[in-house]
Design an enzyme around this catalytic site. Sequence first.
Site, PDB file in Angstrom:
ATOM      1  N   ASP A  51     -14.007  32.579  36.970  1.00  0.00           N
ATOM      2  CA  ASP A  51     -14.770  31.403  36.549  1.00  0.00           C
ATOM      3  C   ASP A  51     -14.025  30.129  36.923  1.00  0.00           C
ATOM      4  OD1 ASP A  51     -16.859  29.943  34.859  1.00  0.00           O
ATOM      5  OD2 ASP A  51     -14.963  29.295  33.946  1.00  0.00           O
ATOM      6  N   TYR A  56     -12.408  21.121  37.261  1.00  0.00           N
ATOM      7  CA  TYR A  56     -11.027  21.586  37.252  1.00  0.00           C
ATOM      8  C   TYR A  56     -10.285  21.070  38.489  1.00  0.00           C
ATOM      9  CZ  TYR A  56     -12.962  24.922  33.859  1.00  0.00           C
ATOM     10  OH  TYR A  56     -13.601  25.512  32.788  1.00  0.00           O
ATOM     11  N   LYS A  82     -19.793  25.694  37.574  1.00  0.00           N
ATOM     12  CA  LYS A  82     -20.506  24.912  36.564  1.00  0.00           C
ATOM     13  C   LYS A  82     -21.213  23.706  37.183  1.00  0.00           C
ATOM     14  CE  LYS A  82     -17.196  26.496  33.132  1.00  0.00           C
ATOM     15  NZ  LYS A  82     -16.152  27.053  34.023  1.00  0.00           N
ATOM     16  N   GLY A 232     -10.407  30.601  25.180  1.00  0.00           N
ATOM     17  CA  GLY A 232      -9.603  29.982  24.128  1.00  0.00           C
ATOM     18  C   GLY A 232      -9.271  30.906  22.974  1.00  0.00           C
ATOM     19  N   VAL A 233      -8.996  32.186  23.262  1.00  0.00           N
ATOM     20  CA  VAL A 233      -8.760  33.145  22.175  1.00  0.00           C
ATOM     21  C   VAL A 233      -7.489  32.827  21.389  1.00  0.00           C
ATOM     22  CG1 VAL A 233     -10.041  35.040  23.201  1.00  0.00           C
ATOM     23  CG2 VAL A 233      -7.619  34.752  23.763  1.00  0.00           C
ATOM     24  N   PHE A 234      -6.580  32.047  21.977  1.00  0.00           N
ATOM     25  CA  PHE A 234      -5.358  31.666  21.270  1.00  0.00           C
ATOM     26  C   PHE A 234      -5.471  30.295  20.610  1.00  0.00           C
ATOM     27  CE2 PHE A 234      -3.445  34.365  24.798  1.00  0.00           C
ATOM     28  CZ  PHE A 234      -3.382  35.506  24.014  1.00  0.00           C
ATOM     29  N   SER A 236      -5.751  27.105  21.741  1.00  0.00           N
ATOM     30  CA  SER A 236      -4.802  26.151  22.325  1.00  0.00           C
ATOM     31  C   SER A 236      -3.358  26.594  22.200  1.00  0.00           C
ATOM     32  CB  SER A 236      -4.973  24.750  21.735  1.00  0.00           C
ATOM     33  OG  SER A 236      -6.264  24.249  21.962  1.00  0.00           O
ATOM     34  N   GLY A 237      -3.147  27.857  21.913  1.00  0.00           N
ATOM     35  CA  GLY A 237      -1.793  28.405  21.976  1.00  0.00           C
ATOM     36  C   GLY A 237      -1.212  28.931  20.688  1.00  0.00           C
ATOM     37  N   ILE A 238      -1.677  28.443  19.537  1.00  0.00           N
ATOM     38  CA  ILE A 238      -1.000  28.755  18.289  1.00  0.00           C
ATOM     39  C   ILE A 238      -1.061  30.242  17.925  1.00  0.00           C
ATOM     40  CG2 ILE A 238      -2.990  28.227  16.791  1.00  0.00           C
ATOM     41  CD1 ILE A 238      -0.867  26.942  14.855  1.00  0.00           C
ATOM     42  N   LEU A 239      -2.120  30.938  18.329  1.00  0.00           N
ATOM     43  CA  LEU A 239      -2.196  32.365  18.019  1.00  0.00           C
ATOM     44  C   LEU A 239      -1.307  33.199  18.939  1.00  0.00           C
ATOM     45  CD1 LEU A 239      -5.975  32.883  17.171  1.00  0.00           C
ATOM     46  CD2 LEU A 239      -4.033  32.790  15.599  1.00  0.00           C
ATOM     47  N   ALA A 240      -0.769  32.576  19.981  1.00  0.00           N
ATOM     48  CA  ALA A 240       0.197  33.251  20.847  1.00  0.00           C
ATOM     49  C   ALA A 240       1.631  32.896  20.459  1.00  0.00           C
ATOM     50  CB  ALA A 240      -0.057  32.883  22.307  1.00  0.00           C
TER      51      ALA A 240
END
Length: 332
Positions: A51, A56, A82, A232-234, A236-240
């Site tokens: 994608d 971008y 897009k 965005g599963v993290f 913006s990063g905090i869940l990683a």
Amino acid sequence: MKKRCVGSTALEITEVSFGGAAVGGLYRACPREAAMQTLQVAWDTGLRYFDTAPFYGFGLSERRFGDFLRDKPRDSYVLSTKVGRLFRPVPEDQVPDHSYVDPLPFALDYDYSYDGIMRSVEFSYARLGLNRIDILFVHDIGVYTHGVEKTKLHFRQLMDGGLKALEQLKSSKVISAYGFGVNEVQICLDVLRQAPLDCILLASRYSLLDRTAEAELLPFCRQRQTSLIIGGVFNSGILATGPVPGAHFDYLPATQNILDRVGAMEKIAAEGGYPLAAAAFQFPLHEPVVASVLTGTAKPANLARNLQLLDIPVPETEFAKYDPYTVVQKLG
């Protein structure tokens, strides 16, 4: 890698897909060699859905995707880009700052009309250097990007002609599917109430930490046979990274409340014997309406590390422990 269908179409995409914002220079410069190496890692590990977007790097990501994919058998991968932004050349000192480092020398105008979408597709073909695009997403339409008043204008453009353009492109087999690529739920609901969409690329709104899509959008997508592609599963990063100093949530420094909630989630993961990042990466795929989880980076090592999270066992029973109410109880 396993594949899932996109909506009610015949199109199938891999359960994990590669997103092109970082190889377009989002937040930090991405040399061409690094972009190509990262795309090669994605290909070598079995990712076959890619994608990108004109936004971008103001065309840079599309050029790099096209260069990488050009010698691959065309039926061996799925490509989406897009529509909604048109670009015009400007002097280097007039290139707007949208957090892309070393973008191509263009400024942008928003256009969700019939003509705007048709022009956008033509420009994307030229930048990609490819003769087929599989999925088109209407990019960043909604209050999150434009505010209330401009969203009314753009929504009217889309409903009065933009959707007709997308349907015409699909019915003539120029594309196989279309939908939205957004960071918000409400605009998806507003359109789905009036028109069908094959798929929605939704960033950051269906994760362990942010369940905004769960109450209304997921049931609506099941009803309408609209697939979700989750980015965005993290968050913006905090869940990683976990609740470390400087951690970000939703593109901003995390508040203390978010840091506390993620800290509680880390304890759940530790008790279960797996890293929180693995649960975060795998979580959306346990929902049947989700067709793919999108991951994006400009570093081959980071991509390889993210993909390894799929191989870490996280029992199905663990995901119920991340229900927001349960996490709040854990804080107590």
